[in-house]
Every structure is written in structure tokens, then in C-alpha cells.
Design an enzyme around this catalytic site. Sequence first.
Site, PDB file in Angstrom:
ATOM      1  N   GLY A  88       0.819  -1.209   0.000  1.00 34.75           N
ATOM      2  CA  GLY A  88       0.000   0.000   0.000  1.00 34.75           C
ATOM      3  C   GLY A  88       0.852   1.258   0.000  1.00 34.75           C
ATOM      4  O   GLY A  88       0.526   2.254  -0.662  1.00 34.75           O
TER       5      GLY A  88
ATOM      6  N   ASN B 116      -7.111   4.166   9.528  1.00 34.46           N
ATOM      7  CA  ASN B 116      -6.537   2.974  10.146  1.00 34.46           C
ATOM      8  C   ASN B 116      -6.592   3.002  11.668  1.00 34.46           C
ATOM      9  O   ASN B 116      -6.574   1.956  12.300  1.00 34.46           O
ATOM     10  CB  ASN B 116      -5.089   2.766   9.681  1.00 34.46           C
ATOM     11  CG  ASN B 116      -4.292   4.042   9.688  1.00 34.46           C
ATOM     12  OD1 ASN B 116      -4.676   5.020   9.060  1.00 34.46           O
ATOM     13  ND2 ASN B 116      -3.194   4.051  10.414  1.00 34.46           N
TER      14      ASN B 116
ATOM     15  N   GLN C  33      -7.197   0.061   4.240  1.00 33.24           N
ATOM     16  CA  GLN C  33      -7.941  -0.572   5.339  1.00 33.24           C
ATOM     17  C   GLN C  33      -9.310  -1.088   4.898  1.00 33.24           C
ATOM     18  O   GLN C  33      -9.915  -1.906   5.595  1.00 33.24           O
ATOM     19  CB  GLN C  33      -8.137   0.433   6.492  1.00 33.24           C
ATOM     20  CG  GLN C  33      -6.877   0.725   7.274  1.00 33.24           C
ATOM     21  CD  GLN C  33      -6.418  -0.446   8.139  1.00 33.24           C
ATOM     22  OE1 GLN C  33      -7.211  -1.287   8.561  1.00 33.24           O
ATOM     23  NE2 GLN C  33      -5.125  -0.515   8.399  1.00 33.24           N
TER      24      GLN C  33
ATOM     25  N   SER D 257      -3.687  -3.091  -0.294  1.00 36.38           N
ATOM     26  CA  SER D 257      -2.566  -3.905   0.195  1.00 36.38           C
ATOM     27  C   SER D 257      -3.094  -5.263   0.644  1.00 36.38           C
ATOM     28  O   SER D 257      -4.017  -5.339   1.452  1.00 36.38           O
ATOM     29  CB  SER D 257      -1.920  -3.179   1.373  1.00 36.38           C
ATOM     30  OG  SER D 257      -0.887  -3.958   1.900  1.00 36.38           O
TER      31      SER D 257
ATOM     32  N   HIS E  37      -1.975  -7.719   2.568  1.00 33.97           N
ATOM     33  CA  HIS E  37      -1.879  -8.282   3.923  1.00 33.97           C
ATOM     34  C   HIS E  37      -2.964  -7.768   4.858  1.00 33.97           C
ATOM     35  O   HIS E  37      -3.107  -8.241   5.984  1.00 33.97           O
ATOM     36  CB  HIS E  37      -0.477  -8.083   4.512  1.00 33.97           C
ATOM     37  CG  HIS E  37      -0.145  -6.701   4.974  1.00 33.97           C
ATOM     38  ND1 HIS E  37      -0.213  -6.327   6.294  1.00 33.97           N
ATOM     39  CD2 HIS E  37       0.269  -5.595   4.304  1.00 33.97           C
ATOM     40  CE1 HIS E  37       0.162  -5.059   6.418  1.00 33.97           C
ATOM     41  NE2 HIS E  37       0.456  -4.589   5.225  1.00 33.97           N
TER      42      HIS E  37
ATOM     43  N   THR F  19      10.450  -8.021 -11.860  1.00 34.83           N
ATOM     44  CA  THR F  19       9.860  -9.340 -12.137  1.00 34.83           C
ATOM     45  C   THR F  19       8.637  -9.552 -11.254  1.00 34.83           C
ATOM     46  O   THR F  19       8.694  -9.330 -10.036  1.00 34.83           O
ATOM     47  CB  THR F  19      10.913 -10.447 -11.867  1.00 34.83           C
ATOM     48  OG1 THR F  19      12.032 -10.188 -12.715  1.00 34.83           O
ATOM     49  CG2 THR F  19      10.359 -11.827 -12.140  1.00 34.83           C
TER      50      THR F  19
ATOM     51  N   CYS G 184       2.118   1.396  12.272  1.00 39.27           N
ATOM     52  CA  CYS G 184       3.329   2.084  11.842  1.00 39.27           C
ATOM     53  C   CYS G 184       3.728   3.157  12.848  1.00 39.27           C
ATOM     54  O   CYS G 184       4.779   3.757  12.736  1.00 39.27           O
ATOM     55  CB  CYS G 184       3.102   2.697  10.472  1.00 39.27           C
ATOM     56  SG  CYS G 184       2.207   1.602   9.406  1.00 39.27           S
TER      57      CYS G 184
END
Length: 367
Positions: free
Chosen positions: A72, A145, A173, A193, A195, A231, A317
Site C-alpha cells: 500500500g 486505520n 484498510q 494492500s 496483507h 519481475t 506504523c
Amino acid sequence: MSRFIYADNAATTRMSKNACEAMVRFMSVDFANASQPYSFARAPKKAIKEARKIIADCIGAEPEEIYFTSCGTESDNWVIKSTKSNIITSSIEHHAVLNSCKAAAGYGRNTIYLPVTNEGLVESKDLDNNLDDTVGLVSVMFANNEIGTVQHIKDLAEIAHRSNILFHTDAVQAVGHVDINVKNIDVDFLSASAHKFNGPKGIGFLYIKNGIKLSPLIDGGSQELGHRAGTENVAAIVAMAIALKDNCDAISANSQYLRRLETLLIERLDNAQIDFKRNGINQLPGNISLSFRNTSGEALLHRLDLMGICVSTGSACDSKDTQISHVLKAINLEEDYALGTIRISLCKDNTEEEIRIIADALIKILT
Ligand code: PLP
């Protein structure tokens, strides 16, 4: 069974079994570089194509509007740093946006930070009043978040578009947790994102509306139509698509269940006459930001940890920062509550029994 009660799903989620299995296949069996011309590369190439379509369908986009990124944070950086003029954002954005705006100041772009209400909402009038022809991008997060507040993104995007200004939303989120259709809300860019929705870490995507050009953030090979080199992380891309589809198929059932868990927790604290406030409005399902009066959120986190319960004091974070977060400052939360804030973020795997244990642990600490 885990020896922990995990209630920090806004920080990250457990990968789903389906996503794990797909990932193993594309790391150990169909592991070829998808850009190679030989037949062995056909399976990963096809899998990337299918994943792009699945993800696009989940958010009402076209496949060619989905660009894979590493997370993200990268998606946010890409949009903000590609902007050639001034930016308007909100004062409660994630640091992926705030610090990208700060970096953009280094090459001459100014940022205006909009205030929010005490519930964390950006008001249309504030956006309207700040638009002028020096502004090229408005970036407002879909859902916060820390406190879970979901913004009126469609209204804000419409205001930006009336002045021919592009609109980005950091939906990290929200994707996979609430219904999102990019055509309905009419945004130009959307960050996500994996995860955060039971996919792997280190993979995300950016939706870029057809017809809009963004200069690449990462230069190199011709992957992602020459817009994002490197890649392809096939295993993570496939796993992200599977996790997102599984989550989107269950949004309604999951959110109903999570609302029930929220009510159970709040009622138990209320019944014990604990002095607390719940932050935000129209919160993401399962996102419960609680501020307890005259206590320390950090101390609460550590006491809960000793009891095997994982929560957060704010955003993941921010976990090294013990001060009052920029979000709680922006909503003008009184200091005697703000210092005692924790975020409990639940998922479909949390049980009613776990909620009772969390509530009782809080009650024991606070009384
Ligand atoms: N934006 C928001 C709203 C977030 O909550 C997060 C992570 O917590 C990010 C961006 C960064 O996402 P990632 O961890 O994929 O870099």
C-alpha cells in the site's frame, strides 16, 4: 490453537488457507518467470492475467486498470510523487501519504491538510473552499486505520472532479472489508494492500482509471505495461487475488458478525461502568478505537500482552511513537482520554469467547 488472542487485524491479517496453498504452488511448482517465452512460463503468465481480472471484478474496475505494486505504501507514493501540481489531503492520512506529500514539497509541490470533524470526517465545504487551479490532486483515505471512520468518498471525488482535479483514495484498510466499486465512487486512483485482507505481505495494487497517465515510480523492465518494473511476484499476486475474492464474497456475513462482536465488547465495558469513549463514526467493521480516561494506552497494551492479548495503541506504523497520534489530535480528543487509547481490530476468526476475555481483561486492569 494459538496461545494469543489476536485482535490487531488492522495491522495485518493471517493469510487464508486458500491463499497460502496457491502461493506454495507458484513458488515451488509453477515458478517460472512470467515474462519468458517458453511453455513453462505459460501457467504463471495465465495466473497473473486471471488474478488481475479477479481483483478488477472485486472493485468494479477493468483488468487493465489494475497495477501490481509491492504494498500500500508504494501505491500511495506512486500517486503522490507523480503529481505535477499542488496536493490537498486530510490531516488524518496514513504516513504513507503524509510523508509522500512531505517529500513532494522537496520538488516544489505544496500540500494543504484538511481538518476533520471530531468523528474524523472530512467535510465537503472544507475541500470546496481549498480548491484552486494550482491543485492537481486530492487524496483522502477511504477509511482511517486508527479510528475506522469511513469517509464520504463519492461526494469528495465529485467535488474534486467539478474543478477537473484528480482524486486518489488510500483504501488499504477498506478493500475486502466493505463494498467498493470504483465506478460508483468515481475515483481516479485507489491504493490497496493484500496483507490487510488475508493475503501475503509485500504485495498490493494501484487502480488507475483508464485514460489517466502516471509516470512510473520504479523504472526498469516492461512489466505492468512499462509502468511498474520488476519481475512479477506471481505467487503473491495469485494469493492476493484469491484472498480478496474470498473476502469480498463474505463481506456482508463478516460485517454482520463483526458488528455483533463490537456490541458485545462495548456492552460488557458499559455494564462494568468503565469510563471510555469510542472514537470515529461509520467505522469499518471490527475496528474499535477506545479511549479510557486517565490511563496510559501503552501500559494497557503491555498489560494485555502479558495476558496473551494483542491490540495496538494506534496505527501499527506508529507503534514506536508513544505521543498522542496525529489522528487523535486532529479529532480534538481530550488529552485525558487520548493518552489512554487502544485499537482493537477484529476479524471473522475472533470468537465471542475471545471478546469476553478481552473485555474482562480490560475491566480487571481498569478497576
Ligand atoms: N495506508 C493505510 C491506511 C494503512 O493502514 C497502511 C498500513 O497500515 C498503509 C497505507 C501501508 O500499507 P502497507 O503496509 O501495505 O505498506
